[in-house]
Design a protein around this motif. Structure first.
Motif, PDB file in Angstrom:
ATOM      1  N   GLY A  84       0.811  -1.202   0.000  1.00 63.57           N
ATOM      2  CA  GLY A  84       0.000   0.000   0.000  1.00 63.57           C
ATOM      3  C   GLY A  84       0.845   1.253   0.000  1.00 63.57           C
ATOM      4  N   PRO A  85       0.257   2.404  -0.308  1.00 68.01           N
ATOM      5  CA  PRO A  85       0.996   3.669  -0.259  1.00 68.01           C
ATOM      6  C   PRO A  85       1.593   3.959   1.109  1.00 68.01           C
ATOM      7  CG  PRO A  85      -1.087   3.953  -1.420  1.00 68.01           C
ATOM      8  CD  PRO A  85      -1.133   2.596  -0.797  1.00 68.01           C
ATOM      9  N   ASP A  86       0.992   3.382   2.164  1.00 65.58           N
ATOM     10  CA  ASP A  86       1.522   3.559   3.518  1.00 65.58           C
ATOM     11  C   ASP A  86       2.554   2.500   3.878  1.00 65.58           C
ATOM     12  OD1 ASP A  86      -0.104   1.351   3.648  1.00 65.58           O
ATOM     13  OD2 ASP A  86      -1.282   2.021   5.377  1.00 65.58           O
ATOM     14  N   GLY A  87       2.859   1.610   2.937  1.00 69.19           N
ATOM     15  CA  GLY A  87       3.841   0.556   3.182  1.00 69.19           C
ATOM     16  C   GLY A  87       3.265  -0.708   3.778  1.00 69.19           C
ATOM     17  N   ARG A 132      10.934   3.604   0.783  1.00 73.53           N
ATOM     18  CA  ARG A 132      11.094   3.451   2.222  1.00 73.53           C
ATOM     19  C   ARG A 132      11.379   1.998   2.597  1.00 73.53           C
ATOM     20  NH1 ARG A 132       6.628   4.317   4.982  1.00 73.53           N
ATOM     21  NH2 ARG A 132       5.216   4.755   3.252  1.00 73.53           N
ATOM     22  N   ALA A 133      10.730   1.069   1.916  1.00 73.78           N
ATOM     23  CA  ALA A 133      10.954  -0.342   2.210  1.00 73.78           C
ATOM     24  C   ALA A 133      12.389  -0.768   1.915  1.00 73.78           C
ATOM     25  CB  ALA A 133       9.985  -1.197   1.404  1.00 73.78           C
ATOM     26  N   HIS A 134      13.027  -0.102   0.950  1.00 76.03           N
ATOM     27  CA  HIS A 134      14.398  -0.436   0.576  1.00 76.03           C
ATOM     28  C   HIS A 134      15.454   0.374   1.318  1.00 76.03           C
ATOM     29  CE1 HIS A 134      12.437  -2.493  -2.796  1.00 76.03           C
ATOM     30  NE2 HIS A 134      13.565  -3.144  -2.929  1.00 76.03           N
ATOM     31  N   ALA A 135      15.046   1.397   2.035  1.00 74.54           N
ATOM     32  CA  ALA A 135      16.011   2.253   2.722  1.00 74.54           C
ATOM     33  C   ALA A 135      16.620   1.524   3.918  1.00 74.54           C
ATOM     34  CB  ALA A 135      15.337   3.542   3.177  1.00 74.54           C
ATOM     35  N   ALA A 140       6.229  -3.395   4.825  1.00 74.47           N
ATOM     36  CA  ALA A 140       6.818  -4.099   3.682  1.00 74.47           C
ATOM     37  C   ALA A 140       8.292  -4.393   3.889  1.00 74.47           C
ATOM     38  CB  ALA A 140       6.630  -3.274   2.408  1.00 74.47           C
ATOM     39  N   SER A 141       8.951  -3.613   4.729  1.00 73.15           N
ATOM     40  CA  SER A 141      10.374  -3.842   4.990  1.00 73.15           C
ATOM     41  C   SER A 141      10.606  -5.048   5.877  1.00 73.15           C
ATOM     42  CB  SER A 141      11.005  -2.607   5.642  1.00 73.15           C
ATOM     43  OG  SER A 141      10.491  -2.415   6.960  1.00 73.15           O
ATOM     44  N   GLY A 142       9.542  -5.608   6.445  1.00 72.92           N
ATOM     45  CA  GLY A 142       9.691  -6.696   7.406  1.00 72.92           C
ATOM     46  C   GLY A 142       9.439  -8.079   6.857  1.00 72.92           C
ATOM     47  N   VAL A 143       9.295  -8.222   5.536  1.00 75.98           N
ATOM     48  CA  VAL A 143       9.021  -9.538   4.945  1.00 75.98           C
ATOM     49  C   VAL A 143      10.123  -9.885   3.953  1.00 75.98           C
ATOM     50  CG1 VAL A 143       7.356 -10.984   3.735  1.00 75.98           C
ATOM     51  CG2 VAL A 143       6.543  -9.117   5.178  1.00 75.98           C
TER      52      VAL A 143
END
Length: 242
Positions: A144-147, A208-211, A221-224
């Motif tokens: 989602g746009p919110d991650g 943000r997920a890739h930062a 999304a950064s946690g999967v």
């Protein structure tokens, strides 16, 4: 953990065709090695496009659909006939067009099958324990746009649940408010995690997920990550801020 791979395609239709072709190849590979692939589907606009491409390409593939097991990463807790159901969209675009074994398709409970989201989550957890393989061969996730991924939203308490396979969500910031979702613990058991993202509106979340150092509480999304691979399938707009 392997570093995520990023694939950028020209636009959403090209992305959908590429993902569908890759999934068909992956299913055939697992089966040729003697396995019965377990996949987890997602919802959303790009997922709908991918499902339509799967239906189009399936007749020419080597996949034995009777030996494919289908799950969902999350679901809206609504009536089974509701247009909001991820299951309904997947069936109409894809699942009803291939020769799946109905016993191997495992939708999350609707309002007709459970009294509330917590009961639905508990029931799905039991079903996965009974019929699951312990790890999805391919888990597909939108962002989602919110991650958020599945129905794990930034700042929500479900992000810290580590003793259950699935959880109920009662106040989703994105309607409908009642949902059932797999937890991080369940999602991260997947062998291959595929993020499917299109559109400029998702570009900030992708970045943000890739930062480095991003907290999954701020951008779920950064946690999967997959145990074998993690692939971000993006169109150019979604990848524009990487």
């Amino acid at each position: 953990m392997n570093a995520p791979r990023v694939e950028v395609h020209d636009d959403a239709p090209a992305l959908a065709t590429a993902v569908a072709g890759e999934l068909l190849n992956r299913l055939a590979e697992v089966q040729s090695a003697g396995g019965e692939p377990h996949i987890a589907l997602t919802g959303g606009t790009i997922a709908d496009a991918i499902h339509a491409e799967l239906a189009r390409l399936a007749p020419a593939s080597d996949v034995d659909w009777s030996r494919v097991v289908v799950w969902w990463g999350d679901e809206r807790f609504v009536e089974p006939a509701s247009d909001d159901r991820n299951e309904r969209a997947a069936r109409e675009a894809f699942l009803d067009h291939v020769d799946l074994d109905p016993a191997k398709v495992h939708p999350m409970p609707s309002t007709e099958a459970a009294a509330d989201v917590d009961e639905a989550a508990a029931a799905y957890s039991r079903e996965m324990q009974e019929y699951g393989s312990g790890a999805f061969d391919v888990l597909m996730l939108g962002v989602g746009p919110d991650g958020h991924v599945a129905s794990l939203f930034p700042g929500f308490p479900q992000l810290d649940v580590d003793d259950r396979i699935a959880v109920g969500v009662t106040d989703s910031p994105k309607p409908p408010p009642l949902r059932t979702s797999l937890t991080f613990d369940a999602l991260n058991r997947s062998k291959s995690v595929w993020f499917l993202v299109s559109g400029e509106g998702k570009a900030d979340a992708v970045a943000r997920a890739h930062a480095e150092g991003t907290d999954r509480h701020d951008c779920p999304a950064s946690g999967v990550q997959g145990t074998d691979e993690t692939i971000w399938f993006l169109d150019r707009e979604a990848a524009s801020r990487l």
